[in-house]
Design a protein around this motif. Structure first.
Motif, PDB file in Angstrom:
ATOM      1  N   GLN A  48       0.836  -1.190   0.000  1.00  0.00           N
ATOM      2  CA  GLN A  48       0.000   0.000   0.000  1.00  0.00           C
ATOM      3  C   GLN A  48       0.875   1.246   0.000  1.00  0.00           C
ATOM      4  O   GLN A  48       1.887   1.319   0.692  1.00  0.00           O
ATOM      5  CB  GLN A  48      -0.899   0.002   1.229  1.00  0.00           C
ATOM      6  CG  GLN A  48      -1.901  -1.117   1.239  1.00  0.00           C
ATOM      7  CD  GLN A  48      -2.789  -1.049   2.478  1.00  0.00           C
ATOM      8  OE1 GLN A  48      -2.542  -0.281   3.373  1.00  0.00           O
ATOM      9  NE2 GLN A  48      -3.817  -1.851   2.481  1.00  0.00           N
ATOM     10  N   GLN A  49       0.446   2.225  -0.766  1.00  0.00           N
ATOM     11  CA  GLN A  49       1.151   3.493  -0.827  1.00  0.00           C
ATOM     12  C   GLN A  49       0.690   4.373   0.331  1.00  0.00           C
ATOM     13  O   GLN A  49      -0.491   4.388   0.671  1.00  0.00           O
ATOM     14  CB  GLN A  49       0.864   4.204  -2.150  1.00  0.00           C
ATOM     15  CG  GLN A  49       1.371   3.454  -3.368  1.00  0.00           C
ATOM     16  CD  GLN A  49       2.882   3.386  -3.376  1.00  0.00           C
ATOM     17  OE1 GLN A  49       3.568   4.308  -2.943  1.00  0.00           O
ATOM     18  NE2 GLN A  49       3.422   2.281  -3.859  1.00  0.00           N
ATOM     19  N   PRO A  50       1.578   5.113   0.941  1.00  0.00           N
ATOM     20  CA  PRO A  50       1.159   6.033   2.005  1.00  0.00           C
ATOM     21  C   PRO A  50       0.283   7.132   1.411  1.00  0.00           C
ATOM     22  O   PRO A  50       0.441   7.504   0.244  1.00  0.00           O
ATOM     23  CB  PRO A  50       2.469   6.598   2.541  1.00  0.00           C
ATOM     24  CG  PRO A  50       3.462   6.349   1.487  1.00  0.00           C
ATOM     25  CD  PRO A  50       3.010   5.150   0.716  1.00  0.00           C
ATOM     26  N   LYS A 103      -1.234  10.735   0.385  1.00  0.00           N
ATOM     27  CA  LYS A 103      -0.613  12.010   0.060  1.00  0.00           C
ATOM     28  C   LYS A 103      -0.946  13.002   1.169  1.00  0.00           C
ATOM     29  O   LYS A 103      -2.085  13.130   1.587  1.00  0.00           O
ATOM     30  CB  LYS A 103      -1.136  12.531  -1.272  1.00  0.00           C
ATOM     31  CG  LYS A 103      -0.505  13.824  -1.702  1.00  0.00           C
ATOM     32  CD  LYS A 103      -1.020  14.285  -3.043  1.00  0.00           C
ATOM     33  CE  LYS A 103      -0.390  15.630  -3.383  1.00  0.00           C
ATOM     34  NZ  LYS A 103      -0.988  16.188  -4.590  1.00  0.00           N
TER      35      LYS A 103
END
Length: 77
Positions: free
Chosen positions: A37-39, A41
């Motif tokens: 999972q991307q952190p 924004k």
């Protein structure tokens, strides 16, 4: 008669152990297969400079705010 019960108990324990191992292996496979999972924004409140995730921030024109009070104070200036 006691030996048969012991044998049945051992067989059931073995089946439970094999089932438990298969469940653990399936969980590990799911964790490995899941994409990382991307952190989220992060944006900065134009009033108080607080950093917060973009999906929680309020946007007015090109500025971001952490709450409606800060957005309203900035509009009055």
């Amino acid at each position: 008669m006691g030996l048969i019960k012991l044998f049945i108990l051992l067989v059931l324990a073995y089946i439970a152990f094999v089932f438990w191992r298969q469940m653990k292996a399936a969980q590990a496979d799911k964790r490995r297969a899941a994409p990382p999972q991307q952190p989220p924004k992060m944006v900065r409140c134009a009033q108080c400079q607080l950093h917060l995730p973009e999906h929680l921030a309020l946007r007015q024109d090109d500025k971001w705010y952490c709450c409606s009070e800060h957005r309203n104070v900035d509009q009055q200036d």
